[in-house]
Design a protein around this motif. Structure first.
Motif, short mmCIF file in Angstrom:
data_model
loop_
_atom_site.label_atom_id
_atom_site.label_comp_id
_atom_site.label_asym_id
_atom_site.label_seq_id
_atom_site.Cartn_x
_atom_site.Cartn_y
_atom_site.Cartn_z
N GLN A 166 0.83 -1.21 0.00
CA GLN A 166 0.00 0.00 0.00
C GLN A 166 0.86 1.26 0.00
O GLN A 166 0.47 2.29 -0.54
CB GLN A 166 -0.92 -0.02 1.23
CG GLN A 166 -2.01 1.03 1.22
CD GLN A 166 -1.56 2.36 1.80
OE1 GLN A 166 -0.65 2.39 2.62
NE2 GLN A 166 -2.19 3.45 1.37
N SER A 167 2.07 1.16 0.57
CA SER A 167 2.98 2.30 0.65
C SER A 167 3.89 2.40 -0.56
O SER A 167 4.75 3.29 -0.61
CB SER A 167 3.84 2.18 1.92
OG SER A 167 3.02 2.15 3.08
N GLY A 168 3.73 1.50 -1.53
CA GLY A 168 4.56 1.54 -2.72
C GLY A 168 5.93 0.93 -2.54
O GLY A 168 6.83 1.16 -3.35
N LEU A 169 6.09 0.12 -1.50
CA LEU A 169 7.37 -0.54 -1.23
C LEU A 169 7.34 -1.98 -1.72
O LEU A 169 6.32 -2.66 -1.63
CB LEU A 169 7.68 -0.52 0.27
CG LEU A 169 8.01 0.85 0.87
CD1 LEU A 169 8.02 0.77 2.39
CD2 LEU A 169 9.36 1.35 0.37
N GLY A 170 8.47 -2.44 -2.21
CA GLY A 170 8.61 -3.82 -2.61
C GLY A 170 9.16 -4.64 -1.45
O GLY A 170 10.00 -4.16 -0.67
N PHE A 199 12.31 -13.28 7.11
CA PHE A 199 13.39 -12.36 6.75
C PHE A 199 12.87 -11.60 5.54
O PHE A 199 12.64 -12.18 4.48
CB PHE A 199 14.62 -13.21 6.41
CG PHE A 199 15.89 -12.44 6.25
CD1 PHE A 199 16.77 -12.28 7.31
CD2 PHE A 199 16.23 -11.91 5.02
CE1 PHE A 199 17.97 -11.59 7.14
CE2 PHE A 199 17.42 -11.22 4.84
CZ PHE A 199 18.30 -11.07 5.91
N VAL A 200 12.64 -10.30 5.71
CA VAL A 200 11.94 -9.52 4.68
C VAL A 200 12.83 -8.39 4.17
O VAL A 200 12.95 -7.35 4.82
CB VAL A 200 10.62 -8.95 5.23
CG1 VAL A 200 9.85 -8.22 4.13
CG2 VAL A 200 9.76 -10.04 5.85
N PRO A 201 13.51 -8.56 3.02
CA PRO A 201 14.18 -7.44 2.38
C PRO A 201 13.13 -6.46 1.86
O PRO A 201 12.11 -6.87 1.29
CB PRO A 201 14.96 -8.08 1.23
CG PRO A 201 14.98 -9.55 1.53
CD PRO A 201 13.71 -9.82 2.29
N ILE A 202 13.38 -5.17 2.05
CA ILE A 202 12.35 -4.19 1.71
C ILE A 202 12.98 -2.94 1.10
O ILE A 202 14.10 -2.56 1.46
CB ILE A 202 11.53 -3.84 2.97
CG1 ILE A 202 10.23 -3.13 2.60
CG2 ILE A 202 12.32 -3.04 3.98
CD1 ILE A 202 9.21 -3.19 3.71
N GLY A 203 12.29 -2.33 0.15
CA GLY A 203 12.78 -1.12 -0.50
C GLY A 203 11.84 -0.71 -1.62
O GLY A 203 10.84 -1.38 -1.89
#
Length: 231
Positions: A166-170, A199-203
């Protein structure tokens, strides 16, 4: 939900901490067993820490990619499968550039303590089952306890992923780190009683969100009992 793809190609652009805090807030709204609220979140955005984790991640991810190289599921075309594998490879190659990692944990000792602190009630509950069912229930109690802990963590992970979308993050939920969890726990100074579950990579994503590739609902749905179906 229908466009929340696992996004493994991420821009190195930093993610504001205030935004990550909003994701954790959303995660905290998820249900947990007995409203125990035992999930905990370690956000790693320090470049030195991420660099320390990178070799561990690459080792685990390369193992997974090699082990799954010939395991294209029937719900994907070979071309789609190769794109998915390539995205995993990209994340491994560019891991040091990931803006933030969210490690979702749980203090399992606190969950077990709740049972141990109520041994009288547990004994009475088993006694009420009768001998035969008490034996069966006792044999499955360890499985019940382990899955109960997981069931108090993974709904929070899903909330986190939806809030990121929802925030536009992958983001992507991964568990391959569990192959070498002890090393990760050493890097993060996690005590023995704390287990990691996700383990959640986020960006910010390099690609676009788009419709997820899923089989029609008939593929998943059955009514009232299990029905054997042809592959």
């Amino acid at each position: 939900m229908s466009t929340m793809r696992a996004m493994r190609r991420l821009k190195p652009e930093p993610v504001p901490r205030e935004l990550i805090e909003r994701l954790i807030q959303a995660a905290s709204w998820a249900p947990s067993g007995g409203n125990s609220q035992t999930a905990r979140y370690i956000v790693v955005d320090d470049r030195t820490q991420i660099a320390r984790i990178a070799p561990l991640w690459r080792r685990a991810q390369r193992f997974y990619l090699t082990a799954q190289a010939d395991a294209c599921p029937p719900t994907m075309s070979p071309k789609q499968f190769q794109r998915t594998m390539a995205a995993g490879e990209y994340l491994a190659d560019h891991f040091e550039d990931v803006p933030a990692l969210i490690v979702v944990c749980c203090d399992v000792s606190s969950m077990m303590h709740r049972w141990l602190a109520n041994t009288g009630s547990v004994a009475r509950a088993f006694g009420g089952l009768g001998i035969r069912r008490a034996v069966t229930g006792g044999a499955n109690f360890g499985k019940f306890a382990r899955l109960s802990i997981a069931a108090s963590v993974y709904p929070a992970v899903q909330n986190l992923l939806l809030a990121a979308r929802q925030s536009g993050l992958g983001a992507s939920l991964t568990t391959t780190h569990l192959l070498f969890e002890r090393e990760l726990k050493d890097i993060l100074d996690l005590p023995r009683n704390v287990r990691t579950f996700a383990f959640v990579p986020i960006g910010y994503p390099l690609g676009r969100f788009g419709p997820v590739n899923r089989a029609p609902v008939e593929h998943f749905l059955q009514w009232n009992h299990w029905q054997q179906r042809p592959n």
